[in-house]
Design a protein around this motif. Structure first.
Motif: not given
Length: 81
Positions: A48-53, A57-59
């Motif tokens: 999650w640390l890798l994909v959170r940002a 942004l997508i959301r």
């Protein structure tokens, strides 16, 4: 089904919430993840640390597009009355 099985992340389907607010509607999203054990929780935390940002942004882009369409529809309906 993975009920009670270790090493599994259980993810609920992302949910959209609509709430009447003033003259408009508040739209928010929520996704919940439940890790079945501590090792899986740690692994998911690293992921999650890798994909959170990027996920955020997508959301935000999706919510912004929904807002734009909603305003366009409201304007079109208002003009036709």
């Amino acid at each position: 089904r993975h009920v009670g099985r270790q090493g599994v992340n259980k993810t609920r389907t992302p949910k959209l919430y609509f709430t009447a607010e003033g003259n408009g509607t508040l739209l928010s999203t929520e996704t919940r993840v439940h890790a079945t054990d501590a090792a899986t929780r740690r692994a998911f935390r690293r992921y999650w640390l890798l994909v959170r940002a990027g996920s955020g942004l997508i959301r935000r882009d999706i919510l912004s597009a929904v807002r734009t369409v909603g305003r366009d529809v409201a304007t079109t309906r208002g003009a036709g009355q």
